[in-house]
Design an enzyme around this catalytic site. Structure first.
Site: not given
Ligand code: CMX
Length: 439
Positions: A241, A271, A318, A327, A373
């Site tokens: 964002s 996000h 994250h 937070r 979140d």
């Molecule tokens: N549950 C399951 N798998 C997860 C995970 C979770 N909470 N967090 C990361 N992973 C997975 C990723 O999908 C990725 O899988 P692949 O290699 O198969 O594609 C792997 O672990 C590595 O990811 P990462 O490097 O640890 O995390 P990223 O930086 O790529 O992504 C985020 C960060 C937030 C998108 C991810 O942790 C996620 O999808 N979390 C759940 C959604 C969420 O809570 N989002 C809110 C974030 C805060 C906000 O912006 O508001």
């Protein structure tokens, strides 16, 4: 000129001079190298953006102008009788760079109350959408409808000097932030309360008035709103964002257009939409287990099942953070004081006890800890704000503070249009083989 605007401009002029010297002296100094993995994997960790309002440390979490969330809960001005910070004060801190006095925060409250009138055609635009439209869709459409009042866009068409960009961006910023609670509350009452709208109360602060217009006049909920709208406001510049707002603003799109871009990004489930997804995930777990009080073992099994199904556990992980998000902790502390016996909040705490070890055991998730979140929805539900698909709008109202304060800085510092270099896989293959850049 108002004194907030004067103070901001004085700070920005001094900073612009410093930056000029920095570029003259160190313009060729490398901040980092970029790897092939970074180019393919979301540009993680590349220090290629300057955002003045806040800085994220992977272990400590966010600091706004150097202050952590626990510090700000003490230092920022409060509402009368309240103990949570006023987001007005955080906005002042992010914009001007100094800790505000009570008077500064109240001055901003009064300014936003004065500018909060929303033209009727904005409500007509919302009404033109089906009531079933997601609240974020309605919110983004309303922001674009508000754009018709952009002073920046008008002045640009009339040929304003580049030196005046910051001034009109500041004016649009103050008006847009002032109007967002009214727009958001309108969407809430339209979608969930049969269109029975509640008029603003100009005597209340920004958060309390927002709570009031949504239909929540409980003092404890107003305190939650002040905390919520403070902690969601900014998370440095690289998140979707913030980056989208900054990027679109760099084309000199006005603050309304820029903020709308940020909000369409916030609406993504990885996000801001994750706050809605957390509650849906908990509700599905309750349904499947036929219990609203699952044991830690049952929660652990449900997390494993989610992972086996190839889905994410929302609220965890994250891109930058590597520890529990402060937070999350701030909300947990609030819940411990105000509603420790709530059953869904208890579930959130039980998830926190079991999820990190399971996520860590996958070996691939870089951050197994909860983000902002993971906690917010359960708190809102406790107070009766139970419509989880509205939660990202609340996040968006708060996020306006950080991304628009940053946009003021972008224009005051005269940052140019953003245009990083993109490359192709062919380019990379040649580069790694021949060790040279391809034209
Ligand atoms: N549950 C399951 N798998 C997860 C995970 C979770 N909470 N967090 C990361 N992973 C997975 C990723 O999908 C990725 O899988 P692949 O290699 O198969 O594609 C792997 O672990 C590595 O990811 P990462 O490097 O640890 O995390 P990223 O930086 O790529 O992504 C985020 C960060 C937030 C998108 C991810 O942790 C996620 O999808 N979390 C759940 C959604 C969420 O809570 N989002 C809110 C974030 C805060 C906000 O912006 O508001």
């Amino acid at each position: 000129m108002g004194y907030v605007k004067d103070s901001f401009k004085a700070k920005a002029d001094a900073q612009a001079k410093e930056i000029k010297t920095l570029i003259e002296q160190y313009g060729n100094k490398k901040l980092d190298d970029v790897t092939v993995a970074q180019a393919y994997q979301g540009m993680r960790g590349i220090p290629g953006l300057v955002t003045e309002t806040s800085l994220l440390d992977a272990n400590e979490g966010i600091r706004f102008r150097g202050f952590s969330i626990p510090e700000l809960r003490v230092k920022l001005p409060k509402a009368e009788g309240g103990s949570e910070p006023l987001p007005e004060g955080l906005f002042y801190l992010m914009l001007v760079g100094d800790v505000p006095t009570q008077e500064h925060a109240e001055h901003i409250s009064a300014t936003w109350a004065r500018r909060s009138h929303v033209p009727n055609y904005v409500f007509d635009v919302i009404e033109a959408l089906p009531v079933s439209a997601h609240p974020m869709t309605q919110f983004c459409a309303a922001i674009l409808a508000l754009q018709t009042e952009s002073k920046f866009a008008k002045a640009y068409t009339e040929g304003m000097s580049k030196k005046m960009h910051w001034d009109y961006v500041y004016e649009d910023t103050m008006t847009l932030i002032a109007r967002l609670p009214r727009v958001a509350a309108y969407i809430y009452r339209r979608k969930y309360k049969n269109g029975e709208h509640i008029q603003p109360d100009g005597m209340l602060d920004w958060s309390a008035n927002f709570a009031h217009m949504m239909g929540f006049d409980n003092d404890s909920f107003k305190e939650l709103m002040r905390l919520y709208l403070t902690i969601h406001a900014d998370h440095e510049g690289g998140n979707v964002s913030a980056h989208a707002t900054h990027l679109v603003g760099s084309a000199l799109s006005d603050p309304y257009l820029s903020f709308a871009a940020g909000m369409t990004g916030l609406a993504g489930p990885l996000h801001g939409l994750a706050n809605q997804e957390v509650i849906r995930w908990i509700d599905e777990m309750y349904k499947e287990l036929n219990s609203e009080n699952p044991s830690k073992e049952q929660i652990a099994d449900y997390i494993k099942k989610t992972l086996l199904e190839g889905k994410v556990v929302p609220g965890y992980g994250h891109a930058v953070l590597r520890k529990t998000d402060p937070r999350f902790t701030a909300q947990m502390e609030f819940a411990k004081t105000h509603c420790p016996d709530d059953s869904m909040i208890q579930t959130v705490w039980h998830i926190y006890e079991v999820a990190p070890a399971i996520l860590e055991s996958t070996g691939k998730i870089k951050n197994p800890w909860p983000n902002v979140d993971a906690h917010s929805g359960a708190l809102l539900k406790h107070y009766g704000l139970v419509e989880e698909d509205f939660y990202t709008v609340l996040f968006g109202v708060s996020r306006s503070l950080g991304v628009l304060a940053s946009l003021c800085w972008d224009r005051a510092l005269g940052f140019p249009i953003e245009r990083p270099k993109s490359i192709t896989t062919e380019w990379i293959k040649k580069f790694v083989k021949e060790g040279e850049k391809v034209a």
